[in-house]
Design a protein around this motif. Sequence first.
Motif, mmCIF file in Angstrom:
data_model
loop_
_atom_site.group_PDB
_atom_site.id
_atom_site.type_symbol
_atom_site.label_atom_id
_atom_site.label_comp_id
_atom_site.label_asym_id
_atom_site.label_seq_id
_atom_site.Cartn_x
_atom_site.Cartn_y
_atom_site.Cartn_z
ATOM 1 N N UNK A 129 0.864 -1.198 -0.042
ATOM 2 C CA UNK A 129 0.159 0.102 -0.030
ATOM 3 C C UNK A 129 1.084 1.252 0.052
ATOM 4 N N UNK A 130 2.036 1.204 0.763
ATOM 5 C CA UNK A 130 2.819 2.381 0.753
ATOM 6 C C UNK A 130 3.319 2.588 -0.700
ATOM 7 N N UNK A 131 3.520 1.628 -1.533
ATOM 8 C CA UNK A 131 3.924 1.919 -3.014
ATOM 9 C C UNK A 131 2.889 3.121 -3.803
ATOM 10 N N UNK A 132 1.719 3.110 -2.994
ATOM 11 C CA UNK A 132 0.887 4.014 -3.775
ATOM 12 C C UNK A 132 0.840 5.296 -2.810
ATOM 13 N N UNK A 133 0.643 5.107 -1.733
ATOM 14 C CA UNK A 133 0.343 6.027 -0.666
ATOM 15 C C UNK A 133 1.501 7.300 -0.839
ATOM 16 N N UNK A 134 2.912 6.895 -0.597
ATOM 17 C CA UNK A 134 3.715 8.018 -0.827
ATOM 18 C C UNK A 134 3.742 8.673 -1.937
ATOM 19 N N UNK A 135 3.794 7.946 -3.127
ATOM 20 C CA UNK A 135 3.600 8.669 -4.499
ATOM 21 C C UNK A 135 2.679 9.863 -4.605
ATOM 22 N N UNK A 136 1.362 9.226 -4.156
ATOM 23 C CA UNK A 136 0.319 10.009 -4.394
ATOM 24 C C UNK A 136 0.336 11.036 -3.541
ATOM 25 N N UNK A 137 0.861 11.049 -2.226
ATOM 26 C CA UNK A 137 1.020 12.199 -1.183
ATOM 27 C C UNK A 137 2.064 13.155 -1.808
#
Length: 268
Positions: A216-224
């Motif tokens: 999930x961090x693979x998506x949350x970090x870039x989105x933020x």
Amino acid sequence: MEKRSVFTFFKKYGFIAIILLIFLAGCSGNINEPIDEQTTGFFNHYFVYNFSLLIKFLAKLFNGSYGLSIIIITLLIRLAVMPFMLKQTRSSLEMQDKMKDIKPEMDEIQKKYKGKKDKESQTKMQQEMMALYQKHNFNPLASFAGCLPMLIQFPILIGFYYAIRRTPEIAAHEFLWTNLGQQDMILTITAVVIYFIQSKVSLIGLDEQQRKQMAIMGYISPIMIGVISLNAPAALPLYWTVGGVFIIFQTLISKRMYLKHKKSLETK
């Protein structure tokens, strides 16, 4: 069932914690107000203001290139905390390997006491778990130390973040193709892609279950990163891009060093 704690959450979602702290810190004042020696507040005076001075000092050394100044400071910060991060990664990988070794026995103990909620059964289960930890020289509290590098980075990264936002001279200069004081879509996309790659690199060597937990961090970090960069001057995605590239290489180096160390122990 795996025990969870604030430390487990922090290790998994440390980057989100950084971003949240950035915004929480911003609640104490105007993040776009220029910083100077008259600005009040301990953090503002000793962290943000000094970083602002350093940005301007290095820019003067490089013919007024504030972009190059930001890149150099970012690399210096990452190099300064790199020994801590390498140690953290090695400790984390060692913990993961030990967990793989003891997990079958842990599952057997948990299965043995499944559904037994009385105090005596719970005490016996804890005793057997402690004996298992001692047998494999496994210290579950050691994971707490892994939070230290992240905590050390907090005031440094946040201070530099605000120094970039609150140094008005940056906005008046260009770097490469962009004005550092305006939003830049190319740098924003670059920062997003870099942090997506970084999240994938961090999954190297993890088992399937761990990969799923961290995915999930693979998506949350870039989105933020993308959301913040779209509403920030180009100097910020430049900072994140450089830092992200450094972290990718740092992660690859630390994992390779650990594998080399592990193989050397196995051959002895």
